[in-house]
Design a protein around this motif. Structure first.
Motif, PDB file in Angstrom:
ATOM      1  N   VAL A  72       4.112   3.188   0.155  1.00  0.00           N
ATOM      2  CA  VAL A  72       4.530   2.138   1.093  1.00  0.00           C
ATOM      3  C   VAL A  72       3.328   1.331   1.577  1.00  0.00           C
ATOM      4  O   VAL A  72       3.364   0.094   1.624  1.00  0.00           O
ATOM      5  N   ALA A  73       2.240   2.023   1.933  1.00  0.00           N
ATOM      6  CA  ALA A  73       1.045   1.333   2.425  1.00  0.00           C
ATOM      7  C   ALA A  73       0.451   0.425   1.348  1.00  0.00           C
ATOM      8  O   ALA A  73       0.089  -0.734   1.616  1.00  0.00           O
ATOM      9  N   ALA A  74       0.353   0.924   0.124  1.00  0.00           N
ATOM     10  CA  ALA A  74      -0.216   0.127  -0.958  1.00  0.00           C
ATOM     11  C   ALA A  74       0.656  -1.084  -1.280  1.00  0.00           C
ATOM     12  O   ALA A  74       0.144  -2.177  -1.526  1.00  0.00           O
ATOM     13  N   ALA A  75       1.975  -0.889  -1.272  1.00  0.00           N
ATOM     14  CA  ALA A  75       2.882  -2.014  -1.528  1.00  0.00           C
ATOM     15  C   ALA A  75       2.723  -3.098  -0.463  1.00  0.00           C
ATOM     16  O   ALA A  75       2.730  -4.301  -0.772  1.00  0.00           O
ATOM     17  N   ALA A  76       2.560  -2.681   0.802  1.00  0.00           N
ATOM     18  CA  ALA A  76       2.375  -3.648   1.886  1.00  0.00           C
ATOM     19  C   ALA A  76       1.081  -4.445   1.700  1.00  0.00           C
ATOM     20  O   ALA A  76       1.054  -5.665   1.909  1.00  0.00           O
ATOM     21  N   VAL A  77       0.011  -3.767   1.297  1.00  0.00           N
ATOM     22  CA  VAL A  77      -1.270  -4.454   1.077  1.00  0.00           C
ATOM     23  C   VAL A  77      -1.139  -5.458  -0.060  1.00  0.00           C
ATOM     24  O   VAL A  77      -1.634  -6.587   0.028  1.00  0.00           O
ATOM     25  N   LYS A 110      11.831   2.343   2.213  1.00  0.00           N
ATOM     26  CA  LYS A 110      10.764   1.514   2.774  1.00  0.00           C
ATOM     27  C   LYS A 110      10.258   0.487   1.768  1.00  0.00           C
ATOM     28  O   LYS A 110       9.917  -0.644   2.145  1.00  0.00           O
ATOM     29  N   LEU A 111      10.197   0.855   0.504  1.00  0.00           N
ATOM     30  CA  LEU A 111       9.777  -0.099  -0.526  1.00  0.00           C
ATOM     31  C   LEU A 111      10.789  -1.237  -0.649  1.00  0.00           C
ATOM     32  O   LEU A 111      10.421  -2.394  -0.862  1.00  0.00           O
ATOM     33  N   THR A 112      12.059  -0.906  -0.489  1.00  0.00           N
ATOM     34  CA  THR A 112      13.106  -1.935  -0.492  1.00  0.00           C
ATOM     35  C   THR A 112      12.906  -2.895   0.669  1.00  0.00           C
ATOM     36  O   THR A 112      12.998  -4.122   0.504  1.00  0.00           O
ATOM     37  N   ILE A 142      -6.799  10.724   3.464  1.00  0.00           N
ATOM     38  CA  ILE A 142      -5.855  11.185   2.462  1.00  0.00           C
ATOM     39  C   ILE A 142      -4.437  10.925   2.977  1.00  0.00           C
ATOM     40  O   ILE A 142      -4.042  11.464   4.020  1.00  0.00           O
ATOM     41  N   LEU A 143      -3.682  10.098   2.269  1.00  0.00           N
ATOM     42  CA  LEU A 143      -2.329   9.748   2.689  1.00  0.00           C
ATOM     43  C   LEU A 143      -1.308  10.629   1.975  1.00  0.00           C
ATOM     44  O   LEU A 143      -1.504  11.015   0.821  1.00  0.00           O
ATOM     45  N   ARG A 144      -0.227  10.939   2.658  1.00  0.00           N
ATOM     46  CA  ARG A 144       0.889  11.603   2.000  1.00  0.00           C
ATOM     47  C   ARG A 144       1.406  10.675   0.910  1.00  0.00           C
ATOM     48  O   ARG A 144       1.312   9.438   1.025  1.00  0.00           O
ATOM     49  N   ALA A 145       1.980  11.242  -0.137  1.00  0.00           N
ATOM     50  CA  ALA A 145       2.380  10.438  -1.290  1.00  0.00           C
ATOM     51  C   ALA A 145       3.374   9.346  -0.911  1.00  0.00           C
ATOM     52  O   ALA A 145       3.257   8.205  -1.368  1.00  0.00           O
ATOM     53  N   LEU A 179       7.058  -7.183  -7.820  1.00  0.00           N
ATOM     54  CA  LEU A 179       6.305  -5.943  -7.620  1.00  0.00           C
ATOM     55  C   LEU A 179       7.147  -4.756  -8.050  1.00  0.00           C
ATOM     56  O   LEU A 179       8.239  -4.531  -7.512  1.00  0.00           O
ATOM     57  N   SER A 180       6.645  -4.009  -9.028  1.00  0.00           N
ATOM     58  CA  SER A 180       7.295  -2.783  -9.482  1.00  0.00           C
ATOM     59  C   SER A 180       6.459  -1.596  -9.038  1.00  0.00           C
ATOM     60  O   SER A 180       5.238  -1.608  -9.205  1.00  0.00           O
ATOM     61  N   VAL A 181       7.110  -0.582  -8.481  1.00  0.00           N
ATOM     62  CA  VAL A 181       6.396   0.606  -8.023  1.00  0.00           C
ATOM     63  C   VAL A 181       6.782   1.798  -8.895  1.00  0.00           C
ATOM     64  O   VAL A 181       7.950   2.176  -8.967  1.00  0.00           O
ATOM     65  N   PHE A 182       5.786   2.361  -9.566  1.00  0.00           N
ATOM     66  CA  PHE A 182       5.951   3.580 -10.338  1.00  0.00           C
ATOM     67  C   PHE A 182       5.570   4.734  -9.412  1.00  0.00           C
ATOM     68  O   PHE A 182       4.392   4.960  -9.145  1.00  0.00           O
ATOM     69  N   CYS A 183       6.588   5.413  -8.908  1.00  0.00           N
ATOM     70  CA  CYS A 183       6.400   6.414  -7.849  1.00  0.00           C
ATOM     71  C   CYS A 183       6.743   7.794  -8.389  1.00  0.00           C
ATOM     72  O   CYS A 183       7.873   8.030  -8.827  1.00  0.00           O
TER      73      CYS A 183
END
Length: 248
Positions: free
Chosen positions: A234-239, A104-106, A226-229, A86-90
């Motif tokens: 973090v929430a999307a990565a968990a899902v 948190k992503l780690t 509406i979620l803070r960025a 999983l790669s996160v482009f943040c």
């Protein structure tokens, strides 16, 4: 710390460039931390991680002013590492919010984090070594065997060029709620690699949304609220981890 993130029997974890058998020598910052900060003694055991997904158990045999010598004991696959790439482009965030997201992503098991700058990004620079250090410390804390790579900051255009080769691309966009597309519509449980894109505090511009759509990346909603960025990434990565079976 709960769950599988507990350290093995209280042993301390160190990330190293490589391990040697039967003897490994630590120098520099890791030697200083082990000898001067932790006050380790001859006979103590530690975990060495050369970023290959394994935990290597070593026993301290001697100290000098400049080094610590350890002997190999055993090794095993680290149970906390995920099979999912999983790669996160943040998008780069204000203040220390990017660092928070990296931490948190780690913890969630993300393999790579790519900060980028978009039209509505407020903060335009960040020290990469600061973010990499945050990933390093979070990996130690939660018992991982791999420190995620935190890439250099890229432009929005460069980011779009890095999206090929993934099984799925998740493009989180607050304007997608009316379309009804959700993360589970974009990710398959059998995916081996997923790219997650999350924008800055001000969201994506219409032009950027059109670019991502034109590349075949349909936006998905993260729900009614509406979620803070930093929360959204973090929430999307968990899902995504859950969908792909990494929360067993």
């Amino acid at each position: 710390m709960a769950g599988v993130c507990n350290e093995k029997k209280g042993m301390k974890r160190f990330f190293v460039d490589k391990t040697d058998k039967p003897i490994t020598v630590l120098k520099g910052e890791e030697r200083r931390h082990l000898a001067d900060v932790l006050r380790a003694r001859v006979g103590d055991t530690v975990i060495l991680c050369p970023n290959d997904g394994k935990d290597y158990i070593y026993r301290i045999t001697s100290f000098t002013k400049d080094s610590v010598t350890l002997e190999y004991v055993s090794e095993e696959n680290n149970p906390t590492e995920t099979d999912l790439k999983l790669s996160v482009f943040c998008a780069l965030l204000k203040g220390d919010k990017t660092e928070f997201a990296v931490q948190k992503l780690t913890e969630l098991g993300v393999k790579k984090i790519i900060p980028f700058i978009s039209d509505y990004t407020v903060q335009r620079s960040e020290k990469n070594d600061r973010l990499q250090r945050a990933a390093h410390e979070a990996s130690k804390q939660c018992g991982r065997a791999i420190v995620p790579e935190v890439c250099r900051i890229v432009s929005f255009s460069e980011m779009t060029e890095m999206l090929s080769g993934y099984d799925s691309v998740v493009f989180a966009y607050e304007g997608a709620y009316a379309d009804g597309l959700r993360i589970e519509d974009a990710v398959k449980p059998t995916d081996n690699s997923v790219a997650l894109i999350v924008g800055p505090e001000g969201g994506f511009s219409e032009k950027e949304v059109d670019v991502l759509r034109s590349l075949g990346h349909m936006p998905v909603t993260l729900g009614k609220r509406i979620l803070r960025a930093e929360t959204a990434s973090v929430a999307a990565a968990a899902v995504i981890m859950y969908i792909c079976g990494e929360w067993k």
